[in-house]
Design an enzyme around this catalytic site. Structure first.
Site, PDB file in Angstrom:
ATOM      1  N   TYR A  78      25.239  60.286  44.469  1.00 19.79           N
ATOM      2  CA  TYR A  78      26.251  59.930  45.474  1.00 19.79           C
ATOM      3  C   TYR A  78      25.619  59.118  46.595  1.00 19.79           C
ATOM      4  CZ  TYR A  78      30.129  60.101  48.701  1.00 19.79           C
ATOM      5  OH  TYR A  78      31.144  59.723  49.533  1.00 19.79           O
ATOM      6  N   PHE A 130      42.069  30.821  51.064  1.00 16.80           N
ATOM      7  CA  PHE A 130      42.119  31.526  49.794  1.00 16.80           C
ATOM      8  C   PHE A 130      43.043  32.719  49.997  1.00 16.80           C
ATOM      9  CE2 PHE A 130      41.111  34.533  46.493  1.00 16.80           C
ATOM     10  CZ  PHE A 130      41.405  33.720  45.407  1.00 16.80           C
ATOM     11  N   THR A 131      43.813  33.047  48.971  1.00 15.29           N
ATOM     12  CA  THR A 131      44.892  34.026  49.088  1.00 15.29           C
ATOM     13  C   THR A 131      44.469  35.351  49.745  1.00 15.29           C
ATOM     14  OG1 THR A 131      44.392  34.606  46.813  1.00 15.29           O
ATOM     15  CG2 THR A 131      46.221  33.073  47.155  1.00 15.29           C
ATOM     16  N   ASP A 221      31.936  32.477  52.314  1.00 14.87           N
ATOM     17  CA  ASP A 221      32.479  33.117  51.119  1.00 14.87           C
ATOM     18  C   ASP A 221      31.584  32.623  49.990  1.00 14.87           C
ATOM     19  OD1 ASP A 221      33.713  33.824  48.788  1.00 14.87           O
ATOM     20  OD2 ASP A 221      35.747  33.563  49.561  1.00 14.87           O
ATOM     21  N   LYS A 264      32.438  37.054  40.051  1.00 19.15           N
ATOM     22  CA  LYS A 264      32.319  35.645  39.638  1.00 19.15           C
ATOM     23  C   LYS A 264      30.843  35.314  39.393  1.00 19.15           C
ATOM     24  CE  LYS A 264      36.525  35.638  41.744  1.00 19.15           C
ATOM     25  NZ  LYS A 264      37.125  36.831  42.351  1.00 19.15           N
ATOM     26  N   ARG A 388      48.568  27.684  40.836  1.00 16.03           N
ATOM     27  CA  ARG A 388      47.926  27.564  42.145  1.00 16.03           C
ATOM     28  C   ARG A 388      48.706  26.496  42.913  1.00 16.03           C
ATOM     29  NH1 ARG A 388      44.354  31.815  43.224  1.00 16.03           N
ATOM     30  NH2 ARG A 388      46.510  32.450  43.254  1.00 16.03           N
ATOM     31  N   PHE A 454      52.178  35.961  44.326  1.00 13.74           N
ATOM     32  CA  PHE A 454      51.888  35.387  43.006  1.00 13.74           C
ATOM     33  C   PHE A 454      51.477  36.441  41.980  1.00 13.74           C
ATOM     34  CE2 PHE A 454      47.291  35.747  43.348  1.00 13.74           C
ATOM     35  CZ  PHE A 454      47.111  35.814  44.729  1.00 13.74           C
TER      36      PHE A 454
HETATM   37  N1  PM9 Z   1      39.443  35.090  43.142  1.00 16.26           N
HETATM   38  C1  PM9 Z   1      40.456  34.136  41.253  1.00 16.26           C
HETATM   39  O1  PM9 Z   1      41.024  34.279  40.168  1.00 16.26           O
HETATM   40  C2  PM9 Z   1      40.623  36.646  41.643  1.00 16.26           C
HETATM   41  C3  PM9 Z   1      42.067  36.886  41.772  1.00 16.26           C
HETATM   42  S1  PM9 Z   1      42.847  36.331  43.227  1.00 16.26           S
HETATM   43  C4  PM9 Z   1      43.871  35.193  42.544  1.00 16.26           C
HETATM   44  O2  PM9 Z   1      40.088  33.014  41.664  1.00 16.26           O
HETATM   45  C5  PM9 Z   1      37.344  33.719  46.542  1.00 16.26           C
HETATM   46  C6  PM9 Z   1      36.926  32.317  46.744  1.00 16.26           C
HETATM   47  C7  PM9 Z   1      37.925  34.123  45.361  1.00 16.26           C
HETATM   48  C8  PM9 Z   1      38.337  35.489  45.207  1.00 16.26           C
HETATM   49  C9  PM9 Z   1      39.018  35.923  44.061  1.00 16.26           C
HETATM   50  C10 PM9 Z   1      38.120  36.373  46.297  1.00 16.26           C
HETATM   51  C11 PM9 Z   1      38.522  37.805  46.212  1.00 16.26           C
HETATM   52  C12 PM9 Z   1      37.539  35.907  47.436  1.00 16.26           C
HETATM   53  N2  PM9 Z   1      37.170  34.599  47.540  1.00 16.26           N
HETATM   54  O3  PM9 Z   1      39.121  39.260  43.529  1.00 16.26           O
HETATM   55  O4  PM9 Z   1      38.728  40.717  45.477  1.00 16.26           O
HETATM   56  O5  PM9 Z   1      38.088  33.249  44.395  1.00 16.26           O
HETATM   57  O6  PM9 Z   1      36.873  40.267  43.938  1.00 16.26           O
HETATM   58  O7  PM9 Z   1      37.665  38.491  45.385  1.00 16.26           O
HETATM   59  C13 PM9 Z   1      40.149  35.276  42.055  1.00 16.26           C
HETATM   60  P1  PM9 Z   1      38.143  39.767  44.535  1.00 16.26           P
END
Ligand code: PM9
Length: 464
Positions: A78, A130-131, A221, A264, A388, A454
């Protein structure tokens, strides 16, 4: 000329396949049924009904044998797992930041950063929204302001660094409101919503100099910073002979910390982190992580996930890997362009973005043309892509639909997952859908969630 001079020197993926996962194409009737049930939203399809899944490069990578071995040796304590310290040391070595706060994924880190650094009423300038990032900035009481270069809004511009910050836009904001009204500058590498477009080192350096002179923090980011480093190496003068780790470290050195979606670049299926230099900020973030994610030495990740992520980071900066990764995207983009289909240029790092305003000029943006095209691509060949455009952009503070300049469909390449033959199939499918574009109409939104619509919105074809 000797005949041997005309023989190309092709190169291939720097991996071979050890385990396979079966995929199959369900029938046209079944695809119609599946898409109708999903309300024409590709996020709502079941993956079993998808043939080639290009929805996202997030958490969809194939891990290496070394990463799987690391999963087996994970320390699931833990508190104080050895894998936390290994990941901390790896992040320090490759990204250069002092403190590591693990989170369950990128948005967990965005939440912590936004809550720690944004005071209600402050601005958060960034190189395109970014969303999830914008959601957390807004949720913390901030207002996102787009300061990306104008070239980013022109899908056909061949400008090599369309992710660049327009410093004049930032200066104007600071001059108008004062430096204390800026929470921090949010700098994304390989800007996702602009088409996977890189930021130049020259631009990052100039941004950093300006922000340091104004005592404004720059928060990176770093989700696709390794891909950005590759573009700097192949496009920016003076970086040809630098290694990817050297370029990555230099990028980070001009910033004060980063959020990371480890799903990623870090080549894992789950996980993320916040990494920062400032001791007080780290203390504050550690105080919050225990409330929202988990103890500060795992923050939502299992020990094995942290171990696999540390190995993934090391693999992600190997030149052969990152070259194959980005060049695979180029291969798909070129195949699609060869069929006469307009895509965002220059080709991006993690995805090919179809320029739907050109493909469906007759479908108004409030009929969500990119959402429609993504659905049609699924109907055509079981290919899953992501909208997008206007659906992703959501609504503004007054509740009005935002209609972004870029109305795109993203074909996103999972890392080390698909072969060239899969990409050939995808390009042919895209071309076949484009061949019937003139007959295509848009969609009507019949269910709209309040936030990040979305993901779960539902649609019906305009024609009923
Ligand atoms: N990106 C993508 O498919 C995951 C789903 S959101 C549509 O591109 C950036 C530049 C991203 C991103 C996620 C996140 C969030 C932050 N910054 O999905 O929470 O492309 O791990 O990261 C998606 P998490």
């Amino acid at each position: 000329m000797k005949i041997s001079d005309s023989i190309p020197h092709s190169w291939a993926e720097p991996w071979k396949i050890k385990a396979v996962e079966h995929i199959s194409l369900i029938s046209q009737e079944e695809r119609v049924e599946a898409l109708t049930e999903a309300g024409w939203n590709t996020f709502l399809l079941r993956s079993q009904d998808v043939y080639i899944d290009l929805l996202t490069d997030s958490g969809t990578a194939a891990m290496s044998d070394v990463q799987w071995a690391a999963m087996m040796t994970g320390d699931e304590a833990y508190a104080g797992s050895k894998d936390y310290y290994y990941l901390e040391q790896t992040v320090q070595e490759y990204y250069g930041f002092k403190h590591l706060i693990p989170t369950h994924q990128g948005r967990g880190a965005e939440h912590l950063l936004s809550q720690c650094m944004i005071r209600p009423g402050q601005y958060v300038p960034g190189n395109m929204y970014f969303t999830t990032t914008k959601f957390h900035q807004t949720y913390a009481g901030g207002t996102f302001v787009d300061i990306i270069t104008d070239e980013a809004f022109d899908p056909q511009s061949d400008f090599p660094f369309k992710g660049n910050v327009d410093l004049a836009k930032l200066q104007k904001l600071v001059d108008e409101h004062g430096a204390e009204s800026i929470a921090y500058v949010s700098l994304e590498t390989n800007v996702n919503m602009a088409g996977g477009q890189p930021v130049s080192m020259e631009n990052i350096k100039a941004l950093s100099e300006y922000c340091r002179s104004k005592k404004i923090a720059v928060m990176l980011d770093a989700t696709r910073a390794v891909e950005n480093a590759y573009f700097i190496k192949i496009r920016e003068k003076g970086y040809e002979d630098k290694s990817i780790p050297e370029i990555l470290l230099e990028i980070c050195s001009y910033t004060d910390g980063c959020t990371m979606s480890g799903k990623k670049d870090c080549l894992v299926n789950i996980g993320g982190f916040l990494a920062i230099n400032d001791d007080l900020l780290a203390e504050k973030a550690r105080g919050l992580v225990v409330c929202f994610e988990g103890l500060h030495t795992y923050g939502g990740m299992a020990g094995r996930d942290m171990n696999a992520m540390a190995v993934g980071i090391q693999e992600s900066v190997e030149y052969d890997y990152i070259r194959a990764r980005v060049e695979q995207t180029r291969y798909l983009a070129q195949r699609i362009v060869d069929f006469g289909v307009p895509v965002v240029r220059p080709f991006g790092g993690h995805a090919v973005y179809l320029d739907i305003k050109q493909i469906l000029p007759h479908v108004p943006q409030d009929h969500f043309p990119a959402q429609r095209f993504a659905g049609e691509l699924y109907l055509e060949g079981g290919i899953r892509a992501m909208e997008r455009g206007a659906v992703s952009a959501g609504r503004d503070g007054e509740g009005k639909n935002i209609f972004p300049e870029l109305e795109l469909v993203r074909l996103t390449l999972p890392r080390r997952v698909y072969t060239q033959s899969h990409l050939d199939v995808v390009s042919e499918c895209v071309a076949r859908v484009c061949a019937r574009a003139k007959e295509m109409r848009g969609l009507r939104m019949i269910f709209e969630p309040q936030e990040l619509r979305f993901f779960q919105a539902r649609f019906e074809p305009q024609e009923g």
